[in-house]
Design an enzyme around this catalytic site. Structure first.
Site, PDB file in Angstrom:
ATOM      1  N   HIS A 239       0.751  -1.090   0.091  1.00 14.17           N
ATOM      2  CA  HIS A 239      -0.180  -0.017   0.090  1.00 14.17           C
ATOM      3  C   HIS A 239       0.866   1.302   0.003  1.00 14.17           C
ATOM      4  O   HIS A 239       0.770   2.069  -0.769  1.00 14.17           O
ATOM      5  CB  HIS A 239      -0.994   0.118   1.140  1.00 14.17           C
ATOM      6  CG  HIS A 239      -1.994  -1.228   1.443  1.00 14.17           C
ATOM      7  ND1 HIS A 239      -3.057  -1.363   0.663  1.00 14.17           N
ATOM      8  CD2 HIS A 239      -2.038  -2.043   2.217  1.00 14.17           C
ATOM      9  CE1 HIS A 239      -3.646  -2.584   1.104  1.00 14.17           C
ATOM     10  NE2 HIS A 239      -2.924  -2.984   2.268  1.00 14.17           N
TER      11      HIS A 239
HETATM   12  O1  RIB Z   1      -4.933   0.672   4.623  1.00 18.42           O
HETATM   13  C1  RIB Z   1      -3.602   0.678   4.532  1.00 18.42           C
HETATM   14  C2  RIB Z   1      -2.904   1.615   5.027  1.00 18.42           C
HETATM   15  O2  RIB Z   1      -3.470   1.665   6.605  1.00 18.42           O
HETATM   16  C3  RIB Z   1      -1.436   1.849   5.128  1.00 18.42           C
HETATM   17  O3  RIB Z   1      -0.907   2.975   5.214  1.00 18.42           O
HETATM   18  C4  RIB Z   1      -0.947   1.026   6.114  1.00 18.42           C
HETATM   19  O4  RIB Z   1       0.278   1.303   6.683  1.00 18.42           O
HETATM   20  C5  RIB Z   1      -2.116   1.587   7.301  1.00 18.42           C
HETATM   21  O5  RIB Z   1      -1.562   2.735   7.750  1.00 18.42           O
END
Ligand code: RIB
Ligand code: CA
Length: 309
Positions: A239
């Site tokens: 992500h």
């Molecule tokens: O939904 C994914 C996000 O939420 C990423 O940034 C992960 O590190 C959490 O913070």
């Protein structure tokens, strides 16, 4: 070199994003700012310092920001990121440097006002620090070249509730301030694309630096196991690294200009990012939403950069 600030809640994927940003050699990292999110502010800061120690980059300053969301209680994700936030990796490491004196929102403001039009802010946690900076210095929107944030989802389902992604759900009031601030370039890197950026054991096996490879393998092991249990795929969704990837090469994604708002007062849908795809509200667009990603090209970039000497 593009001047950037990384705003992180160092968890497993934030840490991989920091590795990518630092090792790319293409980003002039002015500061890394930490925020309460996956783990506590203190833990996110310690994890960030551990990663900079792994990279032998004690010169990059780390500044602490908000220890809680604007009005809500912190919502940590230890069941995803582990007790320590980086999957138990580097557990014996005591980083030689800690956070530098200074409050992250102030550092964000000072850096942007000192380098008008030159700074890209890459946010990979809840948007609390950026919201606090905006509340203190609304005029910064004209001076910030670009904001890229990992958060939200427009066409798919959520990952913390049926409709909300974690970073938006953790502090929707902060997201709402950011969405309506009037940034010239606000880029959303949401689950619509990050769910396609999947790191597998085969990718990790291609990493050539033993210290980096061992770290990536160890920090993602439990996350990958849980991902397989939930999604049937043995992989780690990158992500946050994809948000860094977009700063390195915007050609990795295809975007659509949309008006996007975020829910802040719903029993069921708090944190939902709603894209007005059919322009029913007749508002002008406020962000570039990433809708497609060249996942293969991004994973190749990720491996090549982490393999840089
Ligand atoms: O939904 C994914 C996000 O939420 C990423 O940034 C992960 O590190 C959490 O913070
Ligand atoms: Ca994060």
């Amino acid at each position: 070199m593009k001047k950037v600030i990384l705003d992180v809640d160092t968890g497993i994927d934030d840490a991989l994003g920091i590795l990518l940003a630092v090792k790319s050699g293409q980003l002039d990292i002015q500061a890394i700012t930490t925020v309460c999110g996956n783990v506590s502010l203190e833990q996110a800061t310690l994890n960030t310092c551990k990663i900079l120690d792994l990279l032998d980059r004690p010169d990059i300053p780390v500044y602490q920001g908000a220890e809680a969301p604007l009005i809500r209680k912190g919502l940590h994700e230890h069941h995803i990121h582990g007790e320590d936030g980086i999957g138990g990796a580097l557990s014996k490491v005591i980083p030689p440097v800690s956070a530098t004196e200074g409050f992250a929102p102030d550092i964000i403001i000072d850096t942007i006002m000192t380098h008008p039009g030159e700074v890209t802010l890459i946010c990979t946690g809840p948007l609390t620090n950026l919201a606090l900076a905006l509340l203190k210095c609304p005029e910064m929107t004209d001076r910030l070249d670009q904001v890229i944030f990992m958060g939200g989802v427009i066409h798919g389902c959520g990952n913390i509730t049926p409709v909300a992604e974690y970073n938006m759900y953790a502090d929707p009031e902060a997201a709402r301030i950011v969405f309506h601030a009037g940034f010239k370039q606000l880029v959303q890197v949401g689950l619509d694309v990050t769910r396609k950026a999947l790191l597998t054991a085969e990718h990790i096996a291609r990493l050539t630096d033993p210290a980096i490879r061992d770290y990536v393998a160890e920090s993602t092991a439990a996350y990958t196991k849980r991902y397989e249990e939930r999604n049937g795929v043995k992989a780690c969704a990158l992500h946050d690294p994809l948000a860094v990837g977009v700063a390195l090469d915007s050609g990795l994604v295809e975007t659509t200009l949309l008006y996007v708002d975020v829910e802040t007062s719903s029993r069921l849908c708090d944190g939902q990012t709603v894209g007005d795809v059919q322009n029913r509200l007749n508002h002008s667009s406020n962000m570039d939403v990433c809708e497609q990603v060249n996942s293969e090209a991004f994973l190749e970039l990720f491996i090549q950069v982490l393999n840089k000497e």
